[in-house]
Design an enzyme around this catalytic site. Structure first.
Site, mmCIF file in Angstrom:
data_model
loop_
_atom_site.group_PDB
_atom_site.id
_atom_site.type_symbol
_atom_site.label_atom_id
_atom_site.label_comp_id
_atom_site.label_asym_id
_atom_site.label_seq_id
_atom_site.Cartn_x
_atom_site.Cartn_y
_atom_site.Cartn_z
ATOM 1 N N LYS A 189 0.839 -1.234 0.061
ATOM 2 C CA LYS A 189 -0.170 0.004 -0.041
ATOM 3 C C LYS A 189 0.814 1.287 -0.100
ATOM 4 O O LYS A 189 0.356 2.318 -0.511
ATOM 5 C CB LYS A 189 -0.713 -0.009 1.111
ATOM 6 C CG LYS A 189 -1.943 -0.895 1.202
ATOM 7 C CD LYS A 189 -3.162 -0.859 1.295
ATOM 8 C CE LYS A 189 -4.495 -1.382 1.085
ATOM 9 N NZ LYS A 189 -4.055 -2.779 1.658
ATOM 10 N N GLU A 215 -9.667 6.413 3.889
ATOM 11 C CA GLU A 215 -10.340 5.437 4.571
ATOM 12 C C GLU A 215 -9.392 4.137 4.834
ATOM 13 O O GLU A 215 -8.329 4.112 4.123
ATOM 14 C CB GLU A 215 -11.453 4.656 3.574
ATOM 15 C CG GLU A 215 -11.131 3.914 2.520
ATOM 16 C CD GLU A 215 -10.081 4.470 1.554
ATOM 17 O OE1 GLU A 215 -10.060 5.523 1.272
ATOM 18 O OE2 GLU A 215 -9.389 3.509 0.948
ATOM 19 N N SER A 264 1.386 -9.799 -1.083
ATOM 20 C CA SER A 264 1.204 -8.288 -0.958
ATOM 21 C C SER A 264 1.505 -7.728 0.557
ATOM 22 O O SER A 264 1.713 -6.353 0.455
ATOM 23 C CB SER A 264 -0.268 -8.205 -1.317
ATOM 24 O OG SER A 264 -0.972 -8.986 -0.439
#
Ligand SMILES: *Cc1c(COP(=O)(O)O)cnc(C)c1O
Length: 405
Positions: A96, A118, A385
């Site tokens: 991210k 968010e 990930s």
């Protein structure tokens, strides 16, 4: 690495990937989205922007990430060679930060002093709080109160980083409601505030921009596998929540016809209403939070409840580019259940010494199904990930509970 995307001209100028995507927002946001699109296009052409992004990706975030051959797991599964793309080793523990960093640099160019985001699992909130701290910007993160409970550690991390975490009590009290609150805040404070959206979702230009900031995953993986094996992989596998880590890995390979790709959604307790988050299994075409795509809704168009053991995959809509790639037949989409993901979580931990995120474990569950059917000369690259530190308590509850019977 250039963030521009030469492999395809999609989306078009309106943000459409075929019939998917676009921009379904209140009038007040149109100007902000136009401004963002223009600034992003300008940044892409600006060598200084690229230089700063590359520098921070490397020195602050820890790129490039290794492409690691999982030797024991490969041997035990007895088929294709399995390479892990180690996004779990990045600063803050998941892919991210690639996107959060790119967007904070854009916010700086736009002169915005306040950042909102968010978050579901809390990983995107942590990545955003991290880059906001790095640049001295005010940061507010919206998070469903159920998720705040499930991912308490990440709430503490965000607060330590100086962010304000606002609990959202509406509806299911998870990611969808957090996005609604963030959009509401943005409409109100759009002149001072940039909204760092956390996946390849939402209104144009987000799906394109978030994809481009994550393309570095696939660009590196392509270069690394050519160096290690002298050829391209047979199969790419990634989990799909909104779809950002998957599109980041897949996109630079889309032009390589012989490279197959599989996206793995959350099958939860199984494909029954309200028990999963696999949008391509029984989903419908609709509009949610600014974009047209596949989503889980009932016959009246009401968004259905979703469930997954992994908060990061627990969302009712899939990124519009994935809807497009599915419609074209270019990428195959399947799902893994909670149990399958947990079993893969355990297996990678024990056999490779790597504790994966529960989200990533869905991709690993598909590796377990695919690898044994392939030849020993074949190559799979799976996107790891994120790391599983945030998930150990939840995994222990399931796995140790199971063994205690
Ligand atoms: C958030 C998250 C995901 C799901 O998001 P995508 O946008 O689909 O990539 C997957 N894995 C990890 C580790 C995450 O934190």
């Amino acid at each position: 690495m250039s963030i521009s995307a030469p492999e395809t001209s999609l989306p078009d100028s309106g943000g459409h990937f075929g019939t998917f995507g676009g921009r379904f927002v209140p009038e007040t946001l149109v100007a902000a989205l136009d401004e963002l699109t223009a600034e992003y296009e300008a940044a892409k052409q600006d060598p200084e922007f690229q230089k700063e992004l590359d520098h921070l990706l490397s020195e602050f975030c820890g790129r490039e990430t290794p492409l690691y051959l999982a030797e024991r797991w490969t041997e035990n599964l007895g088929g294709a060679k399995i390479y892990l793309k180690r996004e779990d080793l990045l600063h803050t523990g998941a892919h991210k930060i690639n996107n959060a960093l790119g967007q904070v640099l854009l916010a700086k160019r736009l002169g915005k002093k306040r950042i909102i985001a968010e978050t579901g699992a809390g990983q995107h909130g942590v990545a955003t709080a991290t880059v906001a701290a790095r640049f001295g910007l005010e940061c507010v993160v919206y998070m469903g109160s159920v998720d705040m409970e499930r991912q308490h550690l990440n709430v503490v991390r965000m607060r330590l980083l100086g962010a304000e975490v606002v609990g959202v009590e509406a509806g299911q009290k998870t990611l969808k409601e957090a996005v609604n609150e963030a959009l509401r805040d943005w409409v109100t404070n759009v002149r001072t505030t940039h909204y760092i959206l956390g996946s390849a979702l939402g209104p144009h230009p987000y799906p394109m921009m978030v994809r481009d900031f994550h393309r570095v995953i696939g660009v590196e993986a392509r270069r690394q596998i050519l160096k290690k094996e002298g050829r391209l992989p047979n199969l790419l596998i990634a989990c799909v929540g909104g779809g950002s880590n998957a599109i980041g890995l897949f996109h630079p390979f889309l032009g390589d016809e012989d490279v197959r790709m599989t996206g793995v959604e959350a099958g939860g307790h199984g494909i029954r209403h309200g028990e999963h988050a696999a949008r391509f299994q029984g989903g419908k075409l609709g509009v949610l939070q600014g974009t047209k795509t596949w989503l889980l809704a009932d016959d009246d168009g009401q968004i259905e409840l979703t469930h997954s053991v992994s908060a990061g995959l627990d969302y009712a809509a899939v990124g519009p580019e994935h809807a497009f790639l599915q419609s074209e037949g270019r990428v195959e989409y399947t799902y893994a259940t909670d149990d399958e993901a947990l079993s893969a979580f355990k297996e990678l931990s024990e056999q490779e010494g790597i504790i994966p995120a529960l989200e990533s474990s869905h991709a690993l569950a598909e590796v377990k199904k695919a690898a044994p059917k392939m030849s020993k000369d074949d190559i799979i690259i799976v996107n790891l990930s994120g790391r599983g530190d945030k998930d150990v308590e939840q995994a222990a509850k399931y796995l140790l509970g199971e063994e205690g019977e």
